[in-house]
Design a protein around this motif. Sequence first.
Motif, PDB file in Angstrom:
ATOM      1  N   PRO A  41       0.829  -1.212   0.000  1.00 49.89           N
ATOM      2  CA  PRO A  41       0.000   0.000   0.000  1.00 49.89           C
ATOM      3  C   PRO A  41       0.865   1.264   0.000  1.00 49.89           C
ATOM      4  O   PRO A  41       1.809   1.388   0.770  1.00 49.89           O
ATOM      5  N   ILE A  42       0.526   2.169  -0.909  1.00 46.67           N
ATOM      6  CA  ILE A  42       1.233   3.442  -1.014  1.00 46.67           C
ATOM      7  C   ILE A  42       0.201   4.556  -0.879  1.00 46.67           C
ATOM      8  O   ILE A  42      -0.804   4.578  -1.589  1.00 46.67           O
ATOM      9  N   LEU A  43       0.447   5.464   0.051  1.00 46.97           N
ATOM     10  CA  LEU A  43      -0.491   6.546   0.335  1.00 46.97           C
ATOM     11  C   LEU A  43      -0.132   7.814  -0.429  1.00 46.97           C
ATOM     12  O   LEU A  43       1.028   8.020  -0.785  1.00 46.97           O
ATOM     13  N   GLN A  44      -1.136   8.643  -0.654  1.00 39.36           N
ATOM     14  CA  GLN A  44      -0.916   9.997  -1.144  1.00 39.36           C
ATOM     15  C   GLN A  44      -1.520  10.888  -0.074  1.00 39.36           C
ATOM     16  O   GLN A  44      -2.673  10.714   0.312  1.00 39.36           O
ATOM     17  N   THR A  45      -0.734  11.810   0.437  1.00 40.58           N
ATOM     18  CA  THR A  45      -1.191  12.617   1.556  1.00 40.58           C
ATOM     19  C   THR A  45      -0.556  13.993   1.517  1.00 40.58           C
ATOM     20  O   THR A  45       0.592  14.134   1.103  1.00 40.58           O
ATOM     21  N   GLY A 149       8.239   8.513  -9.341  1.00 39.52           N
ATOM     22  CA  GLY A 149       8.525   7.095  -9.114  1.00 39.52           C
ATOM     23  C   GLY A 149       9.161   6.803  -7.767  1.00 39.52           C
ATOM     24  O   GLY A 149       9.688   5.712  -7.548  1.00 39.52           O
ATOM     25  N   ILE A 150       9.122   7.760  -6.850  1.00 43.74           N
ATOM     26  CA  ILE A 150       9.749   7.615  -5.530  1.00 43.74           C
ATOM     27  C   ILE A 150       8.676   7.550  -4.443  1.00 43.74           C
ATOM     28  O   ILE A 150       7.696   8.286  -4.477  1.00 43.74           O
ATOM     29  N   VAL A 151       8.902   6.661  -3.479  1.00 46.69           N
ATOM     30  CA  VAL A 151       8.058   6.612  -2.283  1.00 46.69           C
ATOM     31  C   VAL A 151       8.946   6.873  -1.073  1.00 46.69           C
ATOM     32  O   VAL A 151      10.140   6.585  -1.094  1.00 46.69           O
ATOM     33  N   GLU A 152       8.334   7.423  -0.044  1.00 46.72           N
ATOM     34  CA  GLU A 152       9.064   7.835   1.147  1.00 46.72           C
ATOM     35  C   GLU A 152       8.534   7.063   2.349  1.00 46.72           C
ATOM     36  O   GLU A 152       7.322   6.985   2.538  1.00 46.72           O
TER      37      GLU A 152
END
Length: 195
Positions: A41-45, A149-152
């Motif tokens: 799961p990848i969030l956008q916030t 293309g990066i997640v933190e």
Amino acid sequence: MPKEWPEGTTYLRAPSYSKKLTKDKLNTLLLSKAVLSPKEPILQTRGPYANVKIAVISNASHPAHGQHGLYATQHLPPDSFILPYLGFVHDQTELDETSDYDLSLDRELGIGVDASKMGNEARFMNDYRGISTGPNAEFRDVLVDVGFGIVEKRMGVFVLSTGKSGKRAKGIGRGEEILINYGKGFWAERKSVTE
């Protein structure tokens, strides 16, 4: 800016990284989406967060009377994401021993996030002790899409799950204070300072 935001504290919409963090440490926090499982799961916030509000605590029996707390502005169901805990991301070389807002982001590498001088609404969450029989929210690791293309890797605040007995099935009601468990280490540290 959220209402009741304190003067002199920087409001963040994303973490503020220390310039002293090594590339290796940064690479554990910033990941390519391509290396993750598609099921991850990848969030956008992005703040300010409409699902919460900062308010002065007027209840005289509250341990933080006269200070601030964080309250739900709508019903927050069990297991739901509330908001990330943002602040100054640092390693042990920049640890502020006096901060009451420092949270571990990666224990193995000694990386923490300190919201004492900068942060978001999450810095106003109080410990449940003296207020309730237990917390109604908890910290969990989350991955946030930051684009390109990066997640933190961040620390997120979630409503507790319903639990095996289903006791917490109602989640957090509108107007309820969001309460977490600061942990035994936090209180042990404060006790040793006052002795």
